[in-house]
Design an enzyme around this catalytic site. Structure first.
Site, PDB file in Angstrom:
ATOM      1  N   ASP A 131       0.599  -1.211   0.107  1.00  0.00           N
ATOM      2  CA  ASP A 131       0.153  -0.321   0.502  1.00  0.00           C
ATOM      3  C   ASP A 131       0.777   1.223  -0.147  1.00  0.00           C
ATOM      4  O   ASP A 131       2.603   1.319   0.553  1.00  0.00           O
ATOM      5  CB  ASP A 131      -0.677   0.141   1.396  1.00  0.00           C
ATOM      6  N   CYS A 139     -13.961 -23.907  18.154  1.00  0.00           N
ATOM      7  CA  CYS A 139     -13.363 -23.932  16.327  1.00  0.00           C
ATOM      8  C   CYS A 139     -12.504 -24.723  16.449  1.00  0.00           C
ATOM      9  O   CYS A 139     -12.031 -26.030  17.627  1.00  0.00           O
ATOM     10  CB  CYS A 139     -12.690 -22.489  16.573  1.00  0.00           C
TER      11      CYS A 139
HETATM   12 ZN    ZN Z   1      -9.358 -21.610  16.774  1.00  0.00          ZN
END
Ligand code: ZN
Length: 540
Positions: A86, A273
């Site tokens: 950037d 998760c």
């Molecule tokens: Zn995780």
């Protein structure tokens, strides 16, 4: 061409972006790498997390390492993948000024070997007066024009940024003008504040204003977008590249990302998760780990879920289920649902740009689902299919039987036999069609074709879906050549809604609208009444 399309769904696409360093499969997320200090080493990002591309800031590199001879960005951050840089525009947005000029930062990015680079644009920012927004658009365009001779023939891919913020007319103008210049990639500026404020309906407008005015064969980068929750929505609208430091910034603030929103680590009793971090520790252990370690593990988890969601989006494009994913993610937050609702106003544009048959079932969960391109396409094609022969025919418009395909259902077969027997040759002057949510009218001939035969809808229907179906059904009859119509309705809520609309329509139109209402429209006992009514309509 540096960008090649491989697959599409909605306006989303899987593409191959060819850079001098290698090919990046899009849509792609690029983690922001701080050239001075990294929470996850870029080498690990490539080798373990599968990040084929990262973004870093050339202005910060120039300020900190600018004097080093032979400076190379890949060596500096120790990363072998594709590096986008950037220009310092972000620092301009945050600090109000930067100590460089457009030409210097272009030369610098070329010098350090950026694979994809950005000109020094002027970000629009948020909540700025219109004159200021106009200035950012004009000045960015002026700088883009001046950059062209400096970047011509370069093997770096150059990004032409689109500014304008929430001023959609300015976004459109900015996109049209920069799209006419020979940049290889475009980027939509300043959506970060919009996303931080959860204004996803504004984001939808901004992306569409840019997308519909840029060359479709160039990739579109959404600056500063890095929450996995919104990837499917943005990809569905045609965004191909994303970058963000959110994975690291959120970690610093003790925030745990999921594709359904952000959670605070201190509130977690379990880790929802399966990434390597969460598989190897518990919520309790993570909370109790020392600060630096906790931050590092959180950053890793955040990057894992971000990368996993991008893979999920790509899989959805391949199998043709991107709409379903967008709808699922819209449940993450009411503001995401607003984004999905906003999408409805672009149903025509999305349908025109969506590929056809993917053979997947069409799931209608609620009125939101009715903006799917399959529905819009059916309605559009039906509208174009009216023929002059209709005027000599009568239309039997019946509530669809419960079984799909309607034409194969026992209920319909029974009636069909009765009609063939009793009407004789007059049956040739009869068109049979069904009304069915959410498509409106489905001619008998189309009931076994996609998507009609593969549509599943959640019962009971919501009010808006019934209204839409009634509206589509009436407008079909209105535009058609049929002068005599027998509407066969039952006693369900959809039947009432359609019937009511036809009663109103019957009073306004010259056409003969006849309504036959029966407790069980498909029961054997009703067949005699249907036949009798049709005999009157056909004057047999
Ligand atoms: Zn995780």
């Amino acid at each position: 061409m540096s960008f090649e399309l491989r697959d599409r769904d909605l306006m989303g696409r899987i593409g191959r972006l060819k850079t001098r360093r290698g090919v990046v499969e899009t849509p792609a997320f690029m983690p922001v790498v701080n050239p001075v200090k990294q929470s996850i080493p870029p080498r690990r990002m490539l080798e373990e997390f599968g990040c084929e591309i990262v973004i870093t800031n050339s202005y910060i590199i120039m300020k900190n390492f600018g004097d080093e001879p032979g400076l190379d960005v890949h060596r500096l951050i120790d990363y072998d993948g594709v590096v986008m840089t950037d220009s310092g525009a972000y620092q301009l947005l945050v600090y109000g000024e930067v100590e460089t000029n457009p030409e210097e930062i272009i030369r610098f990015q070329q010098g350090i070997g950026s694979d994809i680079a950005v000109i020094l644009d002027i970000p629009t920012g948020w909540d700025e007066p219109r004159e200021r927004v106009e200035y950012t658009v004009q000045e960015t365009l002026r700088r883009a024009r001046e950059a062209l001779p400096l970047i011509e023939g370069d093997d770096t891919l150059w990004v032409g940024p689109v500014q304008g913020g929430a001023h959609l007319d300015l976004v459109e103008r900015s996109a049209r003008e920069i799209g006419a210049m020979p940049f290889q990639v475009h980027a939509l500026g300043s959506p970060t504040e919009v996303m931080e404020n959860y204004q996803f309906s504004v984001l939808v407008d901004m992306i569409m204003a840019a997308k519909l005015n840029l060359p479709p064969d160039r990739p579109l980068h959404l600056f500063g977008a890095g929450h996995p929750m919104m990837f499917s929505l943005a990809v569905a609208l045609g965004c191909d590249l994303f970058d963000s430091a959110a994975y690291a910034l959120y970690a610093k603030a003790g925030r745990y990302m999921t594709p359904l929103g952000t959670l605070k680590l201190k509130d977690l009793s379990h880790l929802p998760c399966g990434c390597p971090v969460c598989s190897g520790t518990s919520a309790q252990e993570l909370k109790e780990s020392i600060k630096g370690e906790r931050e590092r593990l959180l950053a890793e988890h955040n990057l894992w879920v971000t990368m996993a969601e991008m893979r999920r989006v790509k899989q959805a494009i391949t199998e043709g289920t991107l709409w379903d994913l967008v709808e699922a993610r819209s449940r993450a937050h009411p503001a995401m649902a607003s984004g999905l609702k906003r999408l409805q106003s672009y149903r025509k544009e999305i349908e025109e740009r969506s590929p056809g048959y993917k053979g997947r079932g069409v799931f209608i969960f609620s009125h939101d689902s009715t903006a799917r391109p399959e529905v819009t396409r059916h309605v559009r094609r039906l509208r174009g299919s009216h023929s002059p022969s209709e005027s000599g025919k009568a239309l039997l418009l019946a509530r669809a039987p419960s079984w799909r395909p309607f034409s194969k259902s026992d209920e319909f077969q029974g009636l069909k036999e009765a009609l063939d027997e009793s009407l004789g040759e007059a049956v040739d002057r009869l068109q049979i069609s069904f009304f069915s949510a959410p498509y409106g009218v489905v001619p008998l001939e189309l009931t076994e074709t996609y998507p009609l035969s593969q549509t599943e809808i959640a019962d009971p229907l919501d009010w808006e879906t019934m209204e839409l179906t009634a509206e589509l059904t009436v407008s079909y009859v209105e535009e058609s050549g049929f002068q005599e119509v027998l509407l066969l309705v039952g006693e369900g809520d959809l039947d009432y809604t359609v019937r009511e609309r036809f009663e109103e329509f019957g009073e306004e139109t010259e056409k003969g609208i006849h309504i036959l209402s029966a407790e069980g429209p498909w029961k054997k006992e009703t067949r005699g009444r249907i036949v009798a009514a049709l005999k009157r309509v056909l004057e047999v």
